[in-house]
Write an enzyme that holds these catalytic residues in place. Structure first.
Site, mmCIF file in Angstrom:
data_model
loop_
_atom_site.group_PDB
_atom_site.id
_atom_site.type_symbol
_atom_site.label_atom_id
_atom_site.label_comp_id
_atom_site.label_asym_id
_atom_site.label_seq_id
_atom_site.Cartn_x
_atom_site.Cartn_y
_atom_site.Cartn_z
ATOM 1 N N SER A 105 16.868 16.982 7.952
ATOM 2 C CA SER A 105 16.598 16.247 9.181
ATOM 3 C C SER A 105 15.567 15.172 8.901
ATOM 4 O O SER A 105 14.705 15.332 8.025
ATOM 5 C CB SER A 105 16.057 17.197 10.259
ATOM 6 O OG SER A 105 15.521 16.482 11.361
ATOM 7 N N ALA A 109 9.002 21.891 8.617
ATOM 8 C CA ALA A 109 8.704 22.558 7.351
ATOM 9 C C ALA A 109 9.979 23.076 6.691
ATOM 10 O O ALA A 109 10.163 22.953 5.471
ATOM 11 C CB ALA A 109 7.725 23.707 7.582
ATOM 12 N N LYS A 139 13.000 21.891 7.085
ATOM 13 C CA LYS A 139 13.839 20.777 6.665
ATOM 14 C C LYS A 139 13.256 20.060 5.444
ATOM 15 O O LYS A 139 13.994 19.599 4.574
ATOM 16 C CB LYS A 139 14.034 19.805 7.830
ATOM 17 C CG LYS A 139 14.838 20.406 8.986
ATOM 18 C CD LYS A 139 16.205 20.861 8.513
ATOM 19 C CE LYS A 139 17.032 21.517 9.572
ATOM 20 N NZ LYS A 139 18.382 21.906 9.093
ATOM 21 N N ARG A 196 30.212 24.543 15.667
ATOM 22 C CA ARG A 196 29.575 23.892 16.816
ATOM 23 C C ARG A 196 28.851 22.628 16.360
ATOM 24 O O ARG A 196 28.435 22.521 15.210
ATOM 25 C CB ARG A 196 28.568 24.834 17.479
ATOM 26 C CG ARG A 196 29.153 26.124 17.978
ATOM 27 C CD ARG A 196 28.094 27.122 18.391
ATOM 28 N NE ARG A 196 27.300 26.647 19.524
ATOM 29 C CZ ARG A 196 26.313 27.346 20.094
ATOM 30 N NH1 ARG A 196 25.987 28.543 19.609
ATOM 31 N NH2 ARG A 196 25.647 26.851 21.121
ATOM 32 N N TYR A 230 10.284 23.735 12.296
ATOM 33 C CA TYR A 230 11.541 23.050 11.991
ATOM 34 C C TYR A 230 11.346 22.015 10.886
ATOM 35 O O TYR A 230 12.112 21.954 9.921
ATOM 36 C CB TYR A 230 12.072 22.384 13.261
ATOM 37 C CG TYR A 230 13.432 21.743 13.122
ATOM 38 C CD1 TYR A 230 14.586 22.530 13.104
ATOM 39 C CD2 TYR A 230 13.568 20.368 13.025
ATOM 40 C CE1 TYR A 230 15.841 21.937 12.994
ATOM 41 C CE2 TYR A 230 14.814 19.773 12.912
ATOM 42 C CZ TYR A 230 15.949 20.570 12.892
ATOM 43 O OH TYR A 230 17.184 19.989 12.773
ATOM 44 N N ILE A 278 20.936 13.229 17.079
ATOM 45 C CA ILE A 278 22.395 13.237 17.169
ATOM 46 C C ILE A 278 22.794 13.961 18.451
ATOM 47 O O ILE A 278 22.194 14.977 18.820
ATOM 48 C CB ILE A 278 23.019 13.936 15.947
ATOM 49 C CG1 ILE A 278 22.482 13.340 14.643
ATOM 50 C CG2 ILE A 278 24.541 13.836 16.001
ATOM 51 C CD1 ILE A 278 22.766 11.863 14.426
ATOM 52 N N VAL A 314 23.294 33.943 7.693
ATOM 53 C CA VAL A 314 22.985 33.341 6.396
ATOM 54 C C VAL A 314 21.600 33.732 5.883
ATOM 55 O O VAL A 314 21.299 33.540 4.705
ATOM 56 C CB VAL A 314 23.096 31.802 6.437
ATOM 57 C CG1 VAL A 314 24.508 31.368 6.713
ATOM 58 C CG2 VAL A 314 22.098 31.206 7.421
#
Length: 244
Positions: free
Chosen positions: A141, A156, A158, A15, A154, A187, A63
């Site tokens: 990111s 932290a 990245k 995706r 998020y 994006i 994962v």
């Protein structure tokens, strides 16, 4: 760039940016193992859209779960002699301002985005060291270095991917393995499709190029870092952000 006879693993590879990555590697001749967490229909639909779909192999697992990651790498060992590229693309967002961010949302994002990267890298380098060759690219990111309000978990995760890559690159460089990060900005994918229209307008106004990027533009950077042409680039971060 030529990836014929190479095997590439792309987590979250069915995706958004992940689908663009899988498609780009297949178009460049690679065999791609695309992992996904849950949406079987979406994964099969994506595979069916590819002209060279026989070179896309789907693997479903989480994962962030060590036992599932270990089983994945065990199956890979049985099916493939060598893994050339790992792209850690699997990721989620659960946004909220820090004062209101619940612990589960913090844990979920860190588990998938950062722990998942750690577990996948660990399995990959053990296999890559045997062949003394490998390319690992973490999909971090721009938020990992800029920080965006409402995305402390998020950002932290990245930023952690960047630090992990820099450290790992120093550990495995002598084995012919490079480890780098690509930092996308805004994006056009499902990951930001839930943003309010006013926020989208505000974000676009902050981008010097005044538009959001395309998944294919991110894929181009990843393919370069995964190629032989990037053999002396490791521990690096490449921003694909339109100048943010």
């Amino acid at each position: 760039m030529n990836f014929h006879n190479q095997v590439v693993v792309v987590t979250g590879g069915t995706r958004g940016i992940g689908a663009a990555l899988s498609t780009a590697f297949i178009d460049a001749g690679a065999t791609v193992i695309a992992t996904y967490a849950g949406n079987d229909d979406r994964a099969q639909t994506f595979k069916a859209t590819l002209e060279e779909g026989e070179r896309l192999h789907l693997k479903k697992f989480d994962v962030s779960k060590k036992d599932q990651v270990d089983l994945f790498w065990k199956e890979v060992d049985q099916e493939y002699e060598q893994i050339h590229v790992l792209v850690n693309n699997a990721g989620i967002r659960k946004d909220n301002i820090l004062a209101s961010l619940d612990e589960q949302s913090w844990d979920d994002v860190l588990d998938i985005n950062l722990k998942g990267t750690y577990l996948m890298c660990q399995g990959a380098v053990l296999k890559m060291m045997k062949s003394r060759y490998g390319r690992i690219v973490n999909m971090s990111s721009i938020g990992g270095i800029l920080g965006l309000a409402g995305q402390s978990n998020y950002a932290a995760s990245k930023a952690g991917q960047i630090a992990l890559a820099k450290t790992l690159s120093k550990e495995v460089g002598k084995r012919g393995i490079t480890v780098n990060c690509v930092l996308p900005g805004f994006i056009e994918t499902e990951l930001i499709s839930d943003l309010p229209e006013a926020q989208v307008k505000e974000y676009k106004s902050q981008v010097p190029m005044k538009r959001f990027g395309k998944p294919s533009e991110v894929a181009d950077a990843v393919l370069f870092l995964s190629s032989d042409k990037a053999s002396y680039i490791t521990g690096a971060t490449v921003e694909v952000s339109g100048g943010l």
